[in-house]
Design an enzyme around this catalytic site. Structure first.
Site, short mmCIF file in Angstrom:
data_model
loop_
_atom_site.label_atom_id
_atom_site.label_comp_id
_atom_site.label_asym_id
_atom_site.label_seq_id
_atom_site.Cartn_x
_atom_site.Cartn_y
_atom_site.Cartn_z
N ASN A 109 -2.86 7.50 2.98
CA ASN A 109 -3.60 7.46 2.21
C ASN A 109 -4.74 8.49 1.83
O ASN A 109 -3.42 9.64 1.54
CB ASN A 109 -4.56 8.38 3.94
N HIS A 126 0.04 7.32 -2.21
CA HIS A 126 -0.98 7.00 -3.30
C HIS A 126 -1.93 7.40 -4.03
O HIS A 126 -2.68 7.71 -4.43
CB HIS A 126 -1.09 5.80 -2.01
N CYS A 137 -2.04 14.87 -20.72
CA CYS A 137 -1.31 15.60 -20.45
C CYS A 137 -0.51 15.90 -18.92
O CYS A 137 -0.07 16.82 -18.67
CB CYS A 137 -1.85 16.90 -21.05
N CYS A 155 -10.65 17.75 -18.84
CA CYS A 155 -8.68 18.79 -18.32
C CYS A 155 -9.43 19.62 -18.74
O CYS A 155 -9.72 20.57 -20.00
CB CYS A 155 -8.14 18.42 -19.63
N CYS A 158 -6.77 20.84 -22.13
CA CYS A 158 -6.69 20.07 -22.67
C CYS A 158 -7.70 19.19 -23.34
O CYS A 158 -7.79 18.71 -24.85
CB CYS A 158 -5.47 18.92 -23.45
N GLY A 195 -1.40 2.11 11.45
CA GLY A 195 -2.70 2.12 11.60
C GLY A 195 -2.93 1.42 9.50
O GLY A 195 -3.59 1.99 8.60
N SER A 197 -2.15 -2.56 7.45
CA SER A 197 -2.17 -3.34 7.31
C SER A 197 -0.60 -4.44 6.96
O SER A 197 -0.80 -5.00 7.22
CB SER A 197 -3.37 -4.52 6.41
P1 NAD Z 1 -6.29 -0.94 5.07
O1 NAD Z 1 -7.08 -1.37 4.45
O2 NAD Z 1 -5.32 -2.73 4.26
O3 NAD Z 1 -5.56 -1.79 6.36
C1 NAD Z 1 -6.63 -0.87 7.63
C2 NAD Z 1 -5.30 -1.50 8.53
O4 NAD Z 1 -6.01 -0.62 9.31
C3 NAD Z 1 -5.61 -2.16 9.83
O5 NAD Z 1 -4.59 -3.50 10.21
C4 NAD Z 1 -6.29 -2.43 10.62
O6 NAD Z 1 -6.59 -3.90 11.61
C5 NAD Z 1 -5.67 -1.57 11.08
N1 NAD Z 1 -7.61 -0.22 11.90
C6 NAD Z 1 -8.02 -0.89 12.05
N2 NAD Z 1 -8.94 0.61 12.61
C7 NAD Z 1 -7.88 1.14 13.34
C8 NAD Z 1 -7.85 2.79 14.11
N3 NAD Z 1 -8.31 2.78 14.99
N4 NAD Z 1 -6.40 2.06 14.33
C9 NAD Z 1 -5.57 2.12 14.32
N5 NAD Z 1 -5.07 0.95 13.27
C10 NAD Z 1 -6.04 0.39 13.02
O7 NAD Z 1 -5.05 -0.29 5.01
P2 NAD Z 1 -3.66 0.12 4.30
O8 NAD Z 1 -2.86 -0.36 4.71
O9 NAD Z 1 -3.66 1.92 4.19
O10 NAD Z 1 -3.58 0.22 2.58
C11 NAD Z 1 -4.65 -0.64 1.77
C12 NAD Z 1 -4.58 0.89 0.40
O11 NAD Z 1 -5.72 1.24 0.66
C13 NAD Z 1 -4.08 2.03 0.95
O12 NAD Z 1 -2.97 2.05 -0.73
C14 NAD Z 1 -4.66 2.74 1.10
O13 NAD Z 1 -4.29 4.49 0.16
C15 NAD Z 1 -6.12 2.73 0.76
N6 NAD Z 1 -6.92 3.26 1.43
C16 NAD Z 1 -7.02 4.50 2.31
C17 NAD Z 1 -8.64 4.91 3.21
C18 NAD Z 1 -7.44 6.39 3.19
O14 NAD Z 1 -7.30 7.22 2.30
N7 NAD Z 1 -8.26 6.69 4.34
C19 NAD Z 1 -9.37 3.89 2.96
C20 NAD Z 1 -8.57 2.79 2.27
C21 NAD Z 1 -7.73 2.14 1.66
#
Ligand code: NAD
Length: 248
Positions: A109, A126, A137, A155, A158, A195, A197
């Site tokens: 996240n 990420h 820079c 920035c 620079c 949480g 995928s």
């Molecule tokens: P993803 O969006 O691909 O998958 C989300 C997963 O969370 C799914 O498998 C879903 O079933 C599950 N989910 C939904 N609600 C839930 C809950 N209440 N409790 C537990 N699980 C739950 O997310 P990902 O696997 O993190 O990969 C996607 C990319 O997207 C990552 O690189 C991430 O950086 C980015 N992303 C980040 C955020 C954030 O910072 N909050 C939000 C969206 C996407």
């Protein structure tokens, strides 16, 4: 696979929680869903921005071809994130850093909610949506302190255009953060995958490294993932409901 309804926490997992010495947690967008941060996948939906799938707008090639649009997307995302507060899943994970002899939290996240809940030393695989990075820079700045009307922001060191300090599709992970996460995953005895995928690599490879090293693998997710089959315990449900039950 051992799939359980969330109110039925297997005794074996409770025992593992009592005896674990090195715990590794990998989180994804789902851990922040109950805070109101939209996930990219899950529930049969995938995120779209102005008709563009998220893999397009959140891509390295978009930074090269249309940086202002990337900023518009990240300004929108930060607007959403800025209204959100940590939920009981973030709070439980933050407490765990005191509970185990060794504890590592790696997150995909970019929302900063783990730190807001009190987690320290979070391995942000990420990056972080609140930071900008200079294209020339590499200087990093907090977007909360930058003028909102200059896009792309410039920035302070620079004067060059900056980009969001996040890892976009098609980009490498920050090397030091990745090495730390891979080492910790390969040396844990209990691994939680919460949480995610589990299809975005290389982050999705971390639980496999943990399992290969003999760790007990636990998934918390309302939906099955490619990882589910190899987990020792799969807890189906929302992270904010399930994780606090593991503290009882
Ligand atoms: P993803 O969006 O691909 O998958 C989300 C997963 O969370 C799914 O498998 C879903 O079933 C599950 N989910 C939904 N609600 C839930 C809950 N209440 N409790 C537990 N699980 C739950 O997310 P990902 O696997 O993190 O990969 C996607 C990319 O997207 C990552 O690189 C991430 O950086 C980015 N992303 C980040 C955020 C954030 O910072 N909050 C939000 C969206 C996407």
């Amino acid at each position: 696979m051992n799939t359980r309804q969330h109110r039925n926490i297997p005794e074996e997992l409770r025992e593992r929680l009592r005896s674990a010495r090195r715990v590794f947690v990998l989180t994804g967008a789902g851990v922040s869903a109950e805070s109101g941060v939209p996930t990219f996948r899950g529930g049969g939906h995938t995120a779209v921005w102005k008709g563009m799938p998220f893999e397009v707008i959140s891509s390295a090639s978009m930074v090269r071809s249309n940086l202002p649009e990337v900023w518009e997307w990240f300004d929108y995302r930060r607007g959403r994130i800025g209204e959100c507060r940590p939920n009981p899943a973030h709070e439980t994970i933050a407490r765990w850093q005191e509970r185990f002899e060794s504890f590592t939290l790696a997150t995909q996240n970019v929302d900063g909610l783990h730190a807001a809940a009190g987690s320290r030393g979070v391995l942000e695989l990420h990056g972080n949506a609140w930071r900008a990075r200079c294209l020339k820079c590499g200087n990093r700045e907090d977007m909360r302190e930058k003028q909102r009307d200059v896009r792309p922001p410039l920035c302070a060191e620079c004067g060059t255009q900056m980009r969001p300090d996040v890892v976009l599709f098609g980009e490498m992970l920050p090397e030091r953060v990745w090495i730390s996460a891979a080492e910790r995953a390969a040396h844990c005895d209990l691994c939680f995958v919460v949480g995610t995928s589990a299809i975005v690599y290389p982050a999705a490879g971390l639980p496999y490294a943990a399992a290969e090293a003999g760790a007990f693998l636990v998934e918390v997710n309302p939906e099955p993932t490619p990882l589910s089959e190899m987990c020792d315990v799969t807890l189906r449900g929302a992270a904010g409901e399930i994780l606090p039950l593991l503290d009882d």
